[in-house]
Design a protein around this motif. Structure first.
Motif, short mmCIF file in Angstrom:
data_model
loop_
_atom_site.label_atom_id
_atom_site.label_comp_id
_atom_site.label_asym_id
_atom_site.label_seq_id
_atom_site.Cartn_x
_atom_site.Cartn_y
_atom_site.Cartn_z
N ILE A 9 -5.69 -13.43 28.04
CA ILE A 9 -5.22 -12.90 26.75
C ILE A 9 -6.28 -13.17 25.71
CG2 ILE A 9 -3.40 -13.09 25.01
CD1 ILE A 9 -1.56 -14.16 27.21
N GLU A 10 -6.42 -12.26 24.76
CA GLU A 10 -7.41 -12.43 23.70
C GLU A 10 -7.18 -13.73 22.93
OE1 GLU A 10 -7.70 -9.12 21.04
OE2 GLU A 10 -7.56 -7.68 22.69
N ASP A 11 -8.27 -14.39 22.54
CA ASP A 11 -8.18 -15.67 21.84
C ASP A 11 -7.32 -15.60 20.58
OD1 ASP A 11 -9.78 -16.90 23.72
OD2 ASP A 11 -11.63 -16.65 22.57
N ARG A 12 -7.49 -14.55 19.80
CA ARG A 12 -6.74 -14.47 18.54
C ARG A 12 -5.24 -14.31 18.79
NH1 ARG A 12 -5.53 -9.25 17.37
NH2 ARG A 12 -6.72 -7.65 18.43
N VAL A 13 -4.90 -13.64 19.89
CA VAL A 13 -3.48 -13.50 20.25
C VAL A 13 -2.91 -14.85 20.65
CG1 VAL A 13 -1.86 -12.41 21.85
CG2 VAL A 13 -3.77 -11.09 20.92
N ILE A 14 -3.68 -15.60 21.42
CA ILE A 14 -3.24 -16.94 21.84
C ILE A 14 -3.05 -17.84 20.62
CG2 ILE A 14 -3.91 -19.03 23.10
CD1 ILE A 14 -5.34 -17.16 25.11
N ASP A 15 -4.02 -17.81 19.71
CA ASP A 15 -3.93 -18.65 18.50
C ASP A 15 -2.68 -18.30 17.69
OD1 ASP A 15 -6.28 -19.92 19.21
OD2 ASP A 15 -7.54 -18.67 17.91
N SER A 16 -2.43 -17.01 17.51
CA SER A 16 -1.24 -16.58 16.76
C SER A 16 0.04 -16.99 17.48
CB SER A 16 -1.24 -15.06 16.58
OG SER A 16 -2.32 -14.65 15.81
N ALA A 17 0.04 -16.86 18.79
CA ALA A 17 1.22 -17.22 19.57
C ALA A 17 1.48 -18.72 19.53
CB ALA A 17 1.05 -16.75 21.01
N LYS A 18 0.44 -19.51 19.59
CA LYS A 18 0.60 -20.97 19.50
C LYS A 18 1.14 -21.37 18.13
CE LYS A 18 -2.79 -22.55 22.89
NZ LYS A 18 -4.06 -23.28 23.09
N LYS A 19 0.63 -20.73 17.09
CA LYS A 19 1.12 -21.01 15.74
C LYS A 19 2.60 -20.66 15.63
CE LYS A 19 0.30 -19.80 10.92
NZ LYS A 19 -0.46 -18.95 10.00
#
Length: 82
Positions: A9-19
């Motif tokens: 998964i794209e890094d920015r998607v992972i970051d948003s999902a973790k947030k």
């Protein structure tokens, strides 16, 4: 039984999902698992109809070549165009 799953998964998607997961007080794994359960659940796929709508099912039979879009257009034109 729990099994480890690797996803790409794209890094920015992972970051948003973790947030999002942190804000919800849940783990990202929990959120993904619940999402997968919701989209694969047979109960979720079946739309529940109200008793009133269920009663109306099959009340009318239309020809196979019935074009509801043209009929709707004609009815709306008749109603709104003098």
């Amino acid at each position: 039984m729990t099994t480890k799953l690797t996803l790409t998964i794209e890094d920015r998607v992972i970051d948003s999902a973790k947030k999002y997961a942190r804000q919800q007080g849940k783990s990202l794994s929990d959120i993904i698992e619940n999402y997968l359960k919701s989209i694969t659940s047979q109960e979720e796929r079946t739309a529940k109809l109200s008793p009133r709508v269920s009663k109306m099912m099959g009340v009318i039979s239309l020809p196979d070549d019935f074009d509801y879009k043209s009929e709707m257009g004609a009815a709306l034109s008749k109603k709104y165009i003098p």
